[in-house]
Write a protein that holds these residues in place. Structure first.
Motif, PDB file in Angstrom:
ATOM      1  N   LEU A  27       0.819  -1.215   0.000  1.00  0.00           N
ATOM      2  CA  LEU A  27       0.000   0.000   0.000  1.00  0.00           C
ATOM      3  C   LEU A  27       0.853   1.264   0.000  1.00  0.00           C
ATOM      4  O   LEU A  27       0.389   2.328  -0.409  1.00  0.00           O
ATOM      5  CB  LEU A  27      -0.913   0.031   1.231  1.00  0.00           C
ATOM      6  CG  LEU A  27      -2.110  -0.905   1.285  1.00  0.00           C
ATOM      7  CD1 LEU A  27      -2.884  -0.660   2.570  1.00  0.00           C
ATOM      8  CD2 LEU A  27      -3.006  -0.713   0.071  1.00  0.00           C
ATOM      9  N   PHE A  28       2.084   1.141   0.454  1.00  0.00           N
ATOM     10  CA  PHE A  28       2.915   2.315   0.712  1.00  0.00           C
ATOM     11  C   PHE A  28       3.961   2.562  -0.375  1.00  0.00           C
ATOM     12  O   PHE A  28       4.833   3.403  -0.199  1.00  0.00           O
ATOM     13  CB  PHE A  28       3.606   2.170   2.071  1.00  0.00           C
ATOM     14  CG  PHE A  28       2.642   2.162   3.223  1.00  0.00           C
ATOM     15  CD1 PHE A  28       2.337   3.337   3.895  1.00  0.00           C
ATOM     16  CD2 PHE A  28       2.025   0.987   3.638  1.00  0.00           C
ATOM     17  CE1 PHE A  28       1.444   3.349   4.952  1.00  0.00           C
ATOM     18  CE2 PHE A  28       1.138   0.978   4.699  1.00  0.00           C
ATOM     19  CZ  PHE A  28       0.831   2.164   5.353  1.00  0.00           C
ATOM     20  N   VAL A  29       3.893   1.832  -1.475  1.00  0.00           N
ATOM     21  CA  VAL A  29       4.854   2.038  -2.557  1.00  0.00           C
ATOM     22  C   VAL A  29       4.113   2.465  -3.813  1.00  0.00           C
ATOM     23  O   VAL A  29       2.925   2.171  -3.985  1.00  0.00           O
ATOM     24  CB  VAL A  29       5.694   0.771  -2.830  1.00  0.00           C
ATOM     25  CG1 VAL A  29       6.469   0.355  -1.592  1.00  0.00           C
ATOM     26  CG2 VAL A  29       4.813  -0.375  -3.320  1.00  0.00           C
ATOM     27  N   PRO A  30       4.775   3.172  -4.739  1.00  0.00           N
ATOM     28  CA  PRO A  30       4.147   3.544  -6.002  1.00  0.00           C
ATOM     29  C   PRO A  30       3.703   2.308  -6.784  1.00  0.00           C
ATOM     30  O   PRO A  30       4.252   1.213  -6.615  1.00  0.00           O
ATOM     31  CB  PRO A  30       5.267   4.292  -6.741  1.00  0.00           C
ATOM     32  CG  PRO A  30       6.200   4.750  -5.664  1.00  0.00           C
ATOM     33  CD  PRO A  30       6.143   3.696  -4.603  1.00  0.00           C
ATOM     34  N   ARG A  31       2.732   2.493  -7.652  1.00  0.00           N
ATOM     35  CA  ARG A  31       2.171   1.373  -8.421  1.00  0.00           C
ATOM     36  C   ARG A  31       3.258   0.563  -9.128  1.00  0.00           C
ATOM     37  O   ARG A  31       3.214  -0.668  -9.151  1.00  0.00           O
ATOM     38  CB  ARG A  31       1.167   1.911  -9.441  1.00  0.00           C
ATOM     39  CG  ARG A  31       0.420   0.826 -10.215  1.00  0.00           C
ATOM     40  CD  ARG A  31      -0.534   1.453 -11.234  1.00  0.00           C
ATOM     41  NE  ARG A  31      -1.481   2.325 -10.576  1.00  0.00           N
ATOM     42  CZ  ARG A  31      -2.623   1.919 -10.030  1.00  0.00           C
ATOM     43  NH1 ARG A  31      -2.929   0.634 -10.052  1.00  0.00           N
ATOM     44  NH2 ARG A  31      -3.443   2.792  -9.472  1.00  0.00           N
ATOM     45  N   VAL A  36       7.566  -5.450  -6.169  1.00  0.00           N
ATOM     46  CA  VAL A  36       8.808  -5.646  -5.407  1.00  0.00           C
ATOM     47  C   VAL A  36       8.683  -5.049  -4.005  1.00  0.00           C
ATOM     48  O   VAL A  36       9.685  -4.820  -3.334  1.00  0.00           O
ATOM     49  CB  VAL A  36      10.017  -5.031  -6.138  1.00  0.00           C
ATOM     50  CG1 VAL A  36      10.278  -5.756  -7.447  1.00  0.00           C
ATOM     51  CG2 VAL A  36       9.831  -3.531  -6.380  1.00  0.00           C
ATOM     52  N   ALA A  37       7.458  -4.840  -3.554  1.00  0.00           N
ATOM     53  CA  ALA A  37       7.235  -4.163  -2.272  1.00  0.00           C
ATOM     54  C   ALA A  37       7.875  -4.891  -1.107  1.00  0.00           C
ATOM     55  O   ALA A  37       8.248  -4.260  -0.115  1.00  0.00           O
ATOM     56  CB  ALA A  37       5.731  -4.001  -2.028  1.00  0.00           C
ATOM     57  N   LEU A  39      10.650  -6.877  -1.218  1.00  0.00           N
ATOM     58  CA  LEU A  39      12.090  -7.107  -1.299  1.00  0.00           C
ATOM     59  C   LEU A  39      12.790  -6.383  -0.165  1.00  0.00           C
ATOM     60  O   LEU A  39      12.331  -5.342   0.312  1.00  0.00           O
ATOM     61  CB  LEU A  39      12.646  -6.600  -2.637  1.00  0.00           C
ATOM     62  CG  LEU A  39      12.275  -7.380  -3.892  1.00  0.00           C
ATOM     63  CD1 LEU A  39      12.942  -6.736  -5.099  1.00  0.00           C
ATOM     64  CD2 LEU A  39      12.671  -8.849  -3.776  1.00  0.00           C
ATOM     65  N   ASP A  40      13.918  -6.929   0.266  1.00  0.00           N
ATOM     66  CA  ASP A  40      14.669  -6.286   1.354  1.00  0.00           C
ATOM     67  C   ASP A  40      15.541  -5.184   0.764  1.00  0.00           C
ATOM     68  O   ASP A  40      16.767  -5.266   0.725  1.00  0.00           O
ATOM     69  CB  ASP A  40      15.511  -7.313   2.100  1.00  0.00           C
ATOM     70  CG  ASP A  40      15.857  -6.817   3.502  1.00  0.00           C
ATOM     71  OD1 ASP A  40      15.114  -5.967   4.028  1.00  0.00           O
ATOM     72  OD2 ASP A  40      16.854  -7.283   4.069  1.00  0.00           O
ATOM     73  N   GLU A  41      14.873  -4.154   0.289  1.00  0.00           N
ATOM     74  CA  GLU A  41      15.535  -3.015  -0.339  1.00  0.00           C
ATOM     75  C   GLU A  41      14.859  -1.729   0.130  1.00  0.00           C
ATOM     76  O   GLU A  41      13.698  -1.728   0.532  1.00  0.00           O
ATOM     77  CB  GLU A  41      15.428  -3.086  -1.864  1.00  0.00           C
ATOM     78  CG  GLU A  41      16.045  -4.323  -2.508  1.00  0.00           C
ATOM     79  CD  GLU A  41      17.565  -4.271  -2.512  1.00  0.00           C
ATOM     80  OE1 GLU A  41      18.117  -3.174  -2.266  1.00  0.00           O
ATOM     81  OE2 GLU A  41      18.184  -5.318  -2.775  1.00  0.00           O
ATOM     82  N   ASP A  42      15.618  -0.618   0.081  1.00  0.00           N
ATOM     83  CA  ASP A  42      15.019   0.701   0.288  1.00  0.00           C
ATOM     84  C   ASP A  42      14.264   1.057  -0.990  1.00  0.00           C
ATOM     85  O   ASP A  42      14.827   0.996  -2.081  1.00  0.00           O
ATOM     86  CB  ASP A  42      16.108   1.749   0.552  1.00  0.00           C
ATOM     87  CG  ASP A  42      16.999   1.366   1.718  1.00  0.00           C
ATOM     88  OD1 ASP A  42      16.468   1.165   2.818  1.00  0.00           O
ATOM     89  OD2 ASP A  42      18.231   1.270   1.531  1.00  0.00           O
ATOM     90  N   LEU A  43      12.988   1.430  -0.868  1.00  0.00           N
ATOM     91  CA  LEU A  43      12.167   1.712  -2.037  1.00  0.00           C
ATOM     92  C   LEU A  43      11.793   3.191  -2.070  1.00  0.00           C
ATOM     93  O   LEU A  43      11.290   3.735  -1.084  1.00  0.00           O
ATOM     94  CB  LEU A  43      10.900   0.853  -2.018  1.00  0.00           C
ATOM     95  CG  LEU A  43      11.121  -0.664  -2.057  1.00  0.00           C
ATOM     96  CD1 LEU A  43       9.784  -1.381  -1.996  1.00  0.00           C
ATOM     97  CD2 LEU A  43      11.905  -1.078  -3.293  1.00  0.00           C
TER      98      LEU A  43
END
Length: 207
Positions: A27-31, A36-37, A39-43
């Motif tokens: 819900l908190f990432v761009p479409r 990849v929401a 993934l253990d990465e900074d988005l």
């Protein structure tokens, strides 16, 4: 995410694992990033602003030892992900955000998740929110170069402050605890996360 990234990286606090498992990170990432929401990465969620990678956030929350009776402060909550997780751990959360668009999005998403114990405050990140201090827990949702005194003073005695300190070298996750004598710091692990704006060290004079 919980089983493959958090449990395998020294996160054993079941309340933290449960809270992070309950909040839908997509819900908190761009479409374009929804696939990849987890993934253990900074988005990236806005120019210069990011969701902190789950492993680092989880370890910081575990270090903070958040109790169900605590009042927590999130500095730089972005669009509200970390505040939504902390809302499941603490009695109440004050979330500070300087960016108008991110603050609006955070308000919408927190309402959608019925996080009624979160108060969103629009204002400069490096001021914190002294109006509801002292806090039991303070989290910086991104790395900073140093902890401003004005925010350190908002931590109550016995309170825990967690952040990633990062200047020119590697970042270091730090737990700071407030005692009657002042703030005691302990470096816990190395990591690197994107910086929050407004926390650069003041330039020093060289003679």
């Amino acid at each position: 995410m919980v089983e493959s990234q958090l449990r395998t990286n020294k996160i054993t606090d079941e309340t933290v694992l449960e809270a992070m498992g309950e909040v839908p990170r997509e819900l908190f990432v761009p479409r374009a990033l929804k696939s990849v929401a987890y993934l253990d990465e900074d988005l990236q969620i806005a120019p210069g602003r990011y969701l902190m990678e789950p492993m680092v956030l989880g370890r910081l929350l575990q270090l903070a030892e958040i109790k169900a009776t605590d009042l927590a402060l999130v500095i730089g909550c972005g669009n509200g992900y970390s505040a939504a997780v902390m809302a499941r751990l603490a009695a109440s959360v004050v979330a500070v955000e300087s960016d108008a668009a991110l603050a609006q999005k955070a308000q919408e998403l927190l309402a959608e998740l019925d996080a009624t114990n979160v108060s969103l405050v629009r204002g400069p990140l490096n001021a914190g929110h002294p109006g509801q201090a002292p806090y039991d827990v303070i989290l910086f949702d991104g790395s900073i170069e140093e902890i401003p005194d004005v925010i350190a003073r908002q931590l109550g005695v016995g309170g825990r402050l967690v952040t990633v300190l990062q200047a020119d070298g590697p970042g270091r996750a730090v737990l700071a605890t407030r005692t009657e004598a002042g703030l005691a710091h302990r470096v816990v692990f190395d990591c690197s996360v994107p910086r929050l704006p407004g926390f650069a060290k003041a330039p020093s004079f060289v003679f």
